[in-house]
Motif scaffolding. Structure first.
Motif, PDB file in Angstrom:
ATOM      1  N   GLY A  27      -8.089   6.647  -9.464  1.00  0.00           N
ATOM      2  CA  GLY A  27      -9.481   5.573  -9.085  1.00  0.00           C
ATOM      3  C   GLY A  27      -8.282   5.025  -8.054  1.00  0.00           C
ATOM      4  N   GLU A  30      -8.516   7.619  -5.250  1.00  0.00           N
ATOM      5  CA  GLU A  30     -10.327   7.823  -4.532  1.00  0.00           C
ATOM      6  C   GLU A  30     -11.047   6.942  -3.895  1.00  0.00           C
ATOM      7  N   ASP A  31      -9.997   5.381  -4.256  1.00  0.00           N
ATOM      8  CA  ASP A  31     -10.477   4.331  -3.432  1.00  0.00           C
ATOM      9  C   ASP A  31     -10.053   3.688  -2.003  1.00  0.00           C
TER      10      ASP A  31
END
Length: 151
Positions: A27, A30-31
């Motif tokens: 995550g 992706e962020d």
């Protein structure tokens, strides 16, 4: 979409990630990639500049080292503080310098530029050199003092 892989991020961390940390790391990548596309531009994953990949890995690794955004840690009589995190504590973020680098890579550096301005549908013709067309259908308006020299 991520500009870096989980294996590349693991190589930057000095511990083995458990299953929860692997999920969080994915995550974070992706962020960080979304932020890189926002501050820079939306590069295709396979052709993103190497520095973009590096900055994404730095931001994700910074988050993995302090996912809760602690600004101070105390153990016994030792205290460790992070004063430069500010409002970004507990999130994936880029520093001001990293944002400037992303803008530069994308060709979006802020600053002054000059822009050529012309009216719609006007193209100076050689016979109209030094004259501006008018809307009412009459002769072109002289823009310069004479036809020989524009100044």
């Amino acid at each position: 979409m991520a500009y870096a892989t989980l294996d590349e991020l693991k190589g930057r961390l000095d511990w083995q990630l458990d299953d929860d940390e692997l999920r969080i790391a994915g995550g974070a990548l992706e962020d960080a990639s979304d932020l890189a596309a926002t501050y820079g531009r939306n590069w295709p994953e396979e052709s993103a500049p190497r520095l973009v990949r590096t900055l994404v890995l730095k931001a994700a690794a910074r988050y993995m080292r302090n996912p809760n955004g602690y600004t101070q840690s105390r153990a016994g009589d030792e205290t460790l503080g992070w004063s430069d995190i500010g409002r970004d504590a507990g999130t994936v973020y880029f520093t001001r310098e990293e944002i400037r680098l992303l803008e530069g890579i994308a060709g979006q550096k802020p600053g002054l530029v000059s822009v050529v301005v012309s009216s719609w549908g006007t193209k100076p013709q050689p016979r109209d050199a030094g004259r501006v067309p008018v809307d009412y259908g009459g002769d072109a308006f002289p823009m310069f003092s004479d036809e020989v020299s524009p100044w």
